[in-house]
Write an enzyme that holds these catalytic residues in place. Structure first.
Site, PDB file in Angstrom:
ATOM      1  N   GLY A   1      46.505  43.043  39.973  1.00  0.00           N
ATOM      2  CA  GLY A   1      46.384  41.330  40.941  1.00  0.00           C
ATOM      3  C   GLY A   1      45.254  40.954  40.249  1.00  0.00           C
ATOM      4  O   GLY A   1      45.329  40.641  39.066  1.00  0.00           O
ATOM      5  N   ARG A   2      44.996  39.874  40.897  1.00  0.00           N
ATOM      6  CA  ARG A   2      44.471  38.351  40.181  1.00  0.00           C
ATOM      7  C   ARG A   2      43.184  39.151  39.478  1.00  0.00           C
ATOM      8  O   ARG A   2      42.666  38.396  38.054  1.00  0.00           O
ATOM      9  CB  ARG A   2      43.268  37.911  41.892  1.00  0.00           C
ATOM     10  CG  ARG A   2      44.512  36.946  42.550  1.00  0.00           C
ATOM     11  CD  ARG A   2      44.169  36.111  43.738  1.00  0.00           C
ATOM     12  NE  ARG A   2      43.511  37.216  44.383  1.00  0.00           N
ATOM     13  CZ  ARG A   2      44.050  38.317  46.162  1.00  0.00           C
ATOM     14  NH1 ARG A   2      44.768  37.058  46.562  1.00  0.00           N
ATOM     15  NH2 ARG A   2      43.939  38.981  46.891  1.00  0.00           N
ATOM     16  N   ILE A   3      41.684  40.106  40.318  1.00  0.00           N
ATOM     17  CA  ILE A   3      41.102  40.696  39.363  1.00  0.00           C
ATOM     18  C   ILE A   3      41.563  42.098  38.380  1.00  0.00           C
ATOM     19  O   ILE A   3      40.674  41.436  37.087  1.00  0.00           O
ATOM     20  CB  ILE A   3      40.498  41.178  40.045  1.00  0.00           C
ATOM     21  CG1 ILE A   3      39.849  40.316  41.440  1.00  0.00           C
ATOM     22  CG2 ILE A   3      38.724  41.137  39.444  1.00  0.00           C
ATOM     23  CD1 ILE A   3      38.739  40.671  42.431  1.00  0.00           C
TER      24      ILE A   3
ATOM     25  N   ARG B   1      52.180  49.533  42.655  1.00  0.00           N
ATOM     26  CA  ARG B   1      53.695  49.635  43.575  1.00  0.00           C
ATOM     27  C   ARG B   1      55.111  48.692  42.758  1.00  0.00           C
ATOM     28  O   ARG B   1      56.248  49.608  43.222  1.00  0.00           O
ATOM     29  CB  ARG B   1      53.603  49.044  45.296  1.00  0.00           C
ATOM     30  CG  ARG B   1      52.842  50.262  45.821  1.00  0.00           C
ATOM     31  CD  ARG B   1      52.131  49.198  47.439  1.00  0.00           C
ATOM     32  NE  ARG B   1      51.872  46.974  46.841  1.00  0.00           N
ATOM     33  CZ  ARG B   1      51.685  47.039  48.455  1.00  0.00           C
ATOM     34  NH1 ARG B   1      51.384  47.602  48.781  1.00  0.00           N
ATOM     35  NH2 ARG B   1      50.767  46.193  46.859  1.00  0.00           N
TER      36      ARG B   1
ATOM     37  N   ARG C   1      37.000  49.426  45.887  1.00  0.00           N
ATOM     38  CA  ARG C   1      36.449  49.889  47.577  1.00  0.00           C
ATOM     39  C   ARG C   1      35.902  52.007  47.291  1.00  0.00           C
ATOM     40  O   ARG C   1      37.098  52.459  46.087  1.00  0.00           O
ATOM     41  CB  ARG C   1      37.466  50.183  48.361  1.00  0.00           C
ATOM     42  CG  ARG C   1      37.982  47.809  48.768  1.00  0.00           C
ATOM     43  CD  ARG C   1      36.549  47.665  49.378  1.00  0.00           C
ATOM     44  NE  ARG C   1      36.276  46.388  49.875  1.00  0.00           N
ATOM     45  CZ  ARG C   1      35.698  45.616  49.878  1.00  0.00           C
ATOM     46  NH1 ARG C   1      35.286  45.857  48.029  1.00  0.00           N
ATOM     47  NH2 ARG C   1      35.650  44.544  50.459  1.00  0.00           N
TER      48      ARG C   1
ATOM     49  N   ASP D   1      31.055  50.775  41.341  1.00  0.00           N
ATOM     50  CA  ASP D   1      30.109  49.640  41.515  1.00  0.00           C
ATOM     51  C   ASP D   1      30.241  49.828  43.319  1.00  0.00           C
ATOM     52  O   ASP D   1      29.880  49.579  44.207  1.00  0.00           O
ATOM     53  CB  ASP D   1      30.995  48.057  41.228  1.00  0.00           C
ATOM     54  CG  ASP D   1      30.511  47.294  42.439  1.00  0.00           C
ATOM     55  OD1 ASP D   1      28.866  46.663  41.993  1.00  0.00           O
ATOM     56  OD2 ASP D   1      31.004  46.436  42.296  1.00  0.00           O
TER      57      ASP D   1
ATOM     58  N   GLU E   1      28.899  52.611  51.663  1.00  0.00           N
ATOM     59  CA  GLU E   1      27.397  51.920  51.398  1.00  0.00           C
ATOM     60  C   GLU E   1      26.356  51.916  52.523  1.00  0.00           C
ATOM     61  O   GLU E   1      27.395  51.065  53.973  1.00  0.00           O
ATOM     62  CB  GLU E   1      28.177  51.033  50.619  1.00  0.00           C
ATOM     63  CG  GLU E   1      29.298  51.475  49.974  1.00  0.00           C
ATOM     64  CD  GLU E   1      30.159  49.936  48.791  1.00  0.00           C
ATOM     65  OE1 GLU E   1      29.694  48.557  49.349  1.00  0.00           O
ATOM     66  OE2 GLU E   1      30.878  49.814  48.090  1.00  0.00           O
TER      67      GLU E   1
ATOM     68  N   HIS F   1      27.358  47.302  44.672  1.00  0.00           N
ATOM     69  CA  HIS F   1      28.788  47.143  44.973  1.00  0.00           C
ATOM     70  C   HIS F   1      28.060  45.113  44.682  1.00  0.00           C
ATOM     71  O   HIS F   1      27.995  44.479  45.776  1.00  0.00           O
ATOM     72  CB  HIS F   1      29.005  46.889  46.784  1.00  0.00           C
ATOM     73  CG  HIS F   1      30.434  45.962  46.653  1.00  0.00           C
ATOM     74  ND1 HIS F   1      30.485  47.149  47.717  1.00  0.00           N
ATOM     75  CD2 HIS F   1      30.457  45.231  46.792  1.00  0.00           C
ATOM     76  CE1 HIS F   1      31.730  45.651  47.851  1.00  0.00           C
ATOM     77  NE2 HIS F   1      31.934  45.205  47.046  1.00  0.00           N
TER      78      HIS F   1
END
Ligand code: NAP
Ligand code: 8YV
Length: 312
Positions: free
Chosen positions: A152-154, A174, A231, A255, A260, A278
């Site tokens: 995606g964007r990242i 997907r 995540r 990360d 957390e 994180h």
């Protein structure tokens, strides 16, 4: 009269300054009597500012009958019950794009740290080991094959940076993205089998929970490394720990974690793991840009304008 907002958690100082200028701010995390704040001011509050970790707890949602806006300081909104928000007509905003570079930096940085054993090399010098001999040879990223879970964007920003590191990039999602110059795998396990590195940067939700399963990690194998900047919920964390301990998986750079800020104790002593608190988006510049989006989304809501970055 200034509108009242509920701020769930601390934010960048310039966000707090902007809030203070525009709103009567109820600082929820700071309040000694949280239930008292909700009981006394809940009926008046129409907007909440929160982040991707705290979200909005069900008891807070229930205590705000006029709630109409949730502005989140982060792109991932898994901690917010967007279905419940939609059902109540509550708008939700997040902070996409402005953090792509910072998160990509951490992803690539963690990979360099893991493969070149930078934390261990630093300790080696500090502890005087170099005086007695040279540091053991390491692997390198150059020429290795990386699979990205979530282009995606990242994910795209990470991919660009890994291409510059002379890695071969593939991805799983997907949908195939035919205009991207990377090989697509419709099957995550098949990709894990073929790559040296698996980088997870997909959103946390019901569909992605545990998507990096024991089977996927086993396919990555003893020479493979797993990087999680998405995540903690994406991975079967007990299986991850077990495979790292047994050598069934070569290494990991993490990360994000399931619970957390608690990190599985077994990971703390492992030499084949790099741990990070994180902090993907945690730079001054990026947090300021994320904060500006939170401020702009809230301002748009109160002005009755379209939200700059809506989720719902
Ligand atoms: P994005 O642009 O929405 O990209 C998400 C990608 O995940 C898409 O390419 C999507 O591709 C894929 N995806 C979604 N559901 C999937 C599924 N069920 N199976 C496989 N792939 C799936 O999101 P982003 O802005 O890049 O952010 C991604 C996530 O990074 C956030 O949601 C957040 O959890 C995490 N994040 C972490 C940090 C940190 O500090 N570590 C900071 C920011 C964000 P398809 O649609 O083709 O499936
Ligand atoms: C934040 C993130 O650390 O944007 C996200 O999804 O995970 C991070 O940028 C998180 O929102 C908590 O502030």
């Amino acid at each position: 009269m200034k509108p009242e907002i509920l701020q769930i958690c601390p934010m960048h100082p310039r966000v707090e300054a902007a809030f203070a200028a525009a709103y009567v701010v109820h600082r929820y995390w700071d309040a000694a009597d949280k239930a008292g704040v909700l009981a006394a001011r809940g009926p008046e509050i129409r907007a909440v500012a929160t982040d991707g970790h705290y979200g909005v707890a069900p008891e807070i949602m229930a205590a705000l009958p006029q709630l109409a806006m949730v502005a989140s300081y982060g792109v991932g909104y898994d901690a917010i019950d967007t279905a419940a928000c939609k059902a109540r007509g509550i708008r939700v905003s997040n902070t996409p794009d402005v953090l792509n570079d910072a998160v990509a930096e951490i992803a690539v940085g963690l990979m360099h740290a893991l493969v070149r054993r930078i934390p261990q090399a630093d300790a080696f010098v500090r502890e005087g080991g170099w005086l007695d001999g040279t540091f053991a040879l390491t692997g390198e990223l150059t020429g290795a094959h990386v699979g990205i879970l979530g282009l995606g964007r990242i994910g795209k920003e990470i991919a660009r940076r890994l291409q510059v590191s002379k890695m071969r990039v593939s991805y799983h999602g997907r949908h195939e993205q035919p205009f991207e110059p990377y090989a697509y795998y419709s099957d995550l396990t098949a990709m894990a089998r073929d790559v040296d590195w698996l980088v997870a940067i997909a959103p946390g939700n019901a569909a992605t929970r545990g998507i990096v399963s024991r089977e996927v990690l086993t396919a990555l194998g003893p020479q493979g490394a797993f990087v999680n900047v998405g995540r903690g919920s994406l991975v079967d964390e007990p299986a991850l720990v077990e495979l790292l301990v047994s050598g069934g998986l070569g290494g990991a750079a993490l990360d994000v974690f399931a619970d957390e800020p608690r990190v599985p104790a077994a990971l703390l002593g492992l030499p084949n793991v790099v741990l990070s608190p994180h902090q993907g988006s945690a730079t001054e510049k990026t947090r300021a840009a994320m904060g500006d989006l939170v401020v702009r989304n809230l301002a748009a809501f109160f002005a009755g304008d379209p939200l700059p970055t809506p989720v719902v």
